[in-house]
Design a protein around this motif. Structure first.
Motif, PDB file in Angstrom:
ATOM      1  N   LEU A  23      11.804 -12.415 -74.034  1.00 40.24           N
ATOM      2  CA  LEU A  23      10.647 -11.687 -73.536  1.00 40.24           C
ATOM      3  C   LEU A  23      10.981 -11.024 -72.206  1.00 40.24           C
ATOM      4  O   LEU A  23      11.806 -11.514 -71.442  1.00 40.24           O
ATOM      5  N   GLN A  61       8.763  -8.356 -76.391  1.00 38.87           N
ATOM      6  CA  GLN A  61      10.140  -8.695 -76.769  1.00 38.87           C
ATOM      7  C   GLN A  61      11.095  -7.578 -76.378  1.00 38.87           C
ATOM      8  O   GLN A  61      10.737  -6.398 -76.412  1.00 38.87           O
ATOM      9  N   ALA A  86       7.127 -14.186 -84.117  1.00 37.10           N
ATOM     10  CA  ALA A  86       6.995 -14.517 -82.694  1.00 37.10           C
ATOM     11  C   ALA A  86       5.600 -15.010 -82.341  1.00 37.10           C
ATOM     12  O   ALA A  86       4.615 -14.676 -82.994  1.00 37.10           O
TER      13      ALA A  86
END
Length: 642
Positions: free
Chosen positions: A176, A159, A115
């Motif tokens: 998110l 997340q 990420a």
């Protein structure tokens, strides 16, 4: 007839079933999109989160582009894992672990492999992504903080976990979500609406075009912008004043309940919780059990309020008619409230309400409290009458503000003392410490600030809140609903007069600001800590509450400094400086400012359990901060070393 009926029913049912299947599979194919369909690929278009501004339109939080590497485990083919890992600077063990986790989520659906890549990381990998079948990029936006303060107000983005995905169908793996602060409170407003595009795939798993010519595609909708009630200049200044101290500052606009500043110390730069180092940095903050930078002391820390609570003792005494403004009690530097026992006091001689307030006379308010409790012959009704008056100021309960964390504080009732003293009675003398904000009374800084806003308003308050404006929406009506106390308005005038003379004749006379009429009250709360298993008397907490100007108040404030000592030593100067900064946007009491900026309490905190990395970082930066007067308070983590 009976022979024909049964076959007819079977034939009709079969025809209906075939027609339904034809409709679902040929005419209405939207159900394909809801299934794990091998022939359809789903791509999401993630919107930008709404921007965050302060009350004056200053941009505080914007967005920056970010890229996640997504993986579909079933589509992985002939991956050169060595080259892949070197390119992304991860280990082979990391690779194996992440793929295994993705398979658990779903072999066929995309999940996040890595990420929050920045632009340079994305560019390096983009050149070679064709070599790694089964991986692709998902563009998102991360927060771009325009300021290095207010972390406790903003919260952060992280997340979603599997538990939340299962609970809320809006979120998918890798999405998110806002956590803590306004990012959590106003998540649905800020996040916007995801766009979705469906693509048809051939038998070789290649995209061959839009599914049904985009019939089911949707476009993303950007999140709504919001304006906070926060005054960015005041927030920044408050965090500067709190360098090398622990505690909280809460400032409220009395006429609206709008939160002007919400400071907790120590804090951190919100930017360290953005990007690939977010998780590592958060872990360091979370594990810091000494300084507790993630602990919002303005909302969560419950303290004995000390002398500021005398304001309520006096108001309840007036309301219950057990005293008037001329009622006099004699103080001899101590008040005997039980045989052989005394309550220490600052004052000497006769005290009425007015000089009882500005001299902070324990004797006076102890006697007032005894009269309140004695009015009902020490029955449980006596304690509950006092308790209900106090609770009408929003104390002893969750206040209903729009931030996701908080504590009730504590206002004892008759049930409290039934549990504390089972089997025998108690009297006003037993619980006399409540009179001066000790005993069983606990308050958070935001409750103290709201109490002063209520006094400034002469008996009413609005629920404190951090939201001022949401683009295209109205704020919750509960924030514009007036709450009226059980104390008659007429009783606030003499109390305010006494609070005004705290600055002119009393315990805060050295903190006056020329040209500003400030009403305030010092507080010093006893403080004990366990050191090597022994309950030890530590330096008292420093407390100060105030509002200004005296007429038509525009700011009410509470300052609490852990282990700060007498209320006028550290908390009082901070309150005066914050008030002048807000009302004038400049500082004339530069002597107070210099004293507070140079004052460090780290030596006192070291006695409580050593120095955390957060404390060491603060001390290393202190000199450079003071020299430059740049406000880079509390960057707790040196990200160049982690």
């Amino acid at each position: 007839m009976r022979k024909v009926l049964l076959p007819s029913l079977i034939i009709i049912a079969a025809i209906l079933l075939v027609l339904r299947l034809f409709y679902l599979q040929i005419i209405d194919d939207s159900y394909k999109l809801k299934s794990d369909n091998n022939a359809i690929k789903i791509k999401y278009d993630y919107p930008e989160r709404g921007y965050i501004y302060d009350r004056n339109g200053k941009l505080l939080v914007a967005n920056q582009p970010s890229y996640d590497i997504m993986v579909i485990p079933r589509e992985l083919k002939n991956i050169d894992t060595l080259e892949f890992c070197q390119l992304l600077d991860i280990t082979k063990e990391d690779y194996v672990e992440k793929i295994a986790k993705a398979k658990v989520y779903s072999p066929r659906l995309p999940s996040v492999f890595l990420a929050q890549l920045n632009k340079s990381e994305f560019a390096a990998f983009q050149e070679k992504i064709r070599k790694f079948e089964g991986f692709y990029f998902q563009k998102r936006s991360l927060r771009d903080y325009q300021v290095n303060y207010g972390a406790n107000v903003f919260g952060f983005i992280t997340q979603v976990n599997e538990k939340l995905i299962a609970k809320n169908p809006y979120y998918n793996s890798g999405d998110l979500i806002g956590r803590q602060g306004v990012e959590e409170s106003y998540e649905e407003v800020l996040r916007g609406i995801k766009g979705v595009k469906y693509y048809q795939k051939d038998k070789y798993n290649r995209e061959i075009g839009s599914f049904k010519e985009g019939k089911y595609d949707t476009i993303s909708v950007q999140g709504e912008d919001i304006n906070l009630t926060l005054d960015a200049v005041l927030q920044e200044y408050g965090e500067e004043l709190m360098i090398n101290k622990r505690g909280g500052i809460v400032a409220i606009e009395p006429k609206t309940g709008e939160i002007l500043a919400l400071v907790t110390a120590p804090s951190y730069d919100p930017a360290i919780l953005v990007g690939r180092q977010r998780s590592k940095n958060y872990t360091l903050l979370y594990r810091d059990s000494i300084a507790k930078p993630l602990y919002d002391r303005g909302l969560l820390a419950e303290y004995p309020p000390g002398s500021p609570f005398k304001i309520l003792t006096g108001l309840v005494g007036l309301q219950e008619k057990v005293i008037d403004e001329q009622t006099t009690f004699m103080c001899h530097h101590g008040f005997s409230y039980a045989p052989g026992r005394f309550m220490k006091c600052h004052g000497f001689g006769p005290h009425q309400l007015h000089n009882g307030i500005y001299n902070s006379c324990n004797t006076y308010f102890a006697n007032v409290y005894l009269r309140i409790i004695g009015k009902y012959s020490n029955t449980p009704f006596a304690v509950d009458t006092w308790s209900n008056h106090v609770k009408s100021f929003g104390l002893g309960q969750f206040m209903g503000y729009d931030l996701p964390t908080g504590k009730r504080g504590k206002v004892p009732t008759s049930n409290t003392y039934k549990k504390m003293y089972p089997g025998w009675g108690y009297s006003g003398k037993t619980i006399i410490s409540n009179a001066i904000g000790q005993g069983e009374v606990l308050m958070t800084p935001i409750q103290l600030a709201n109490m002063m806003a209520t006094v400034a308003n002469e008996g009413y308050y609005f629920t404190p809140h951090i939201i001022k404006k949401i683009q295209g929406q109205k704020i919750d009506a509960k924030f514009t609903t007036k709450h009226v106390t059980t104390i008659d308005k007429k009783h606030f005038k003499p109390m305010i007069s006494g609070l005004f003379d705290v600055y002119n004749l009393g315990t805060a006379s050295s903190l006056r600001v020329e040209g500003i009429d400030i009403c305030g009250k010092t507080g010093t709360a006893e403080n004990y800590a366990k050191i090597n298993g022994v309950r030890t008397k530590m330096e008292d907490h420093s407390i100060f509450v105030a509002f200004a100007p005296k007429d038509n108040p525009k700011i009410a404030i509470a300052v609490m400094i852990e282990n700060g000592g007498f209320g006028a030593t550290i908390a009082g100067p901070i309150a005066s400086l914050m008030i002048e900064k807000y009302l004038r946007n400049k500082i004339t009491r530069t002597d107070l400012e210099k004293r507070i900026l140079e004052r460090s309490l780290q030596d006192r905190y070291a006695k409580l359990g050593g120095q955390s990395e957060a404390v060491k970082q603060e001390m290393r930066r202190r000199d450079s901060i003071l020299k430059s007067k740049m406000i880079v308070p509390k960057i707790i983590i040196d990200t160049t070393k982690h």
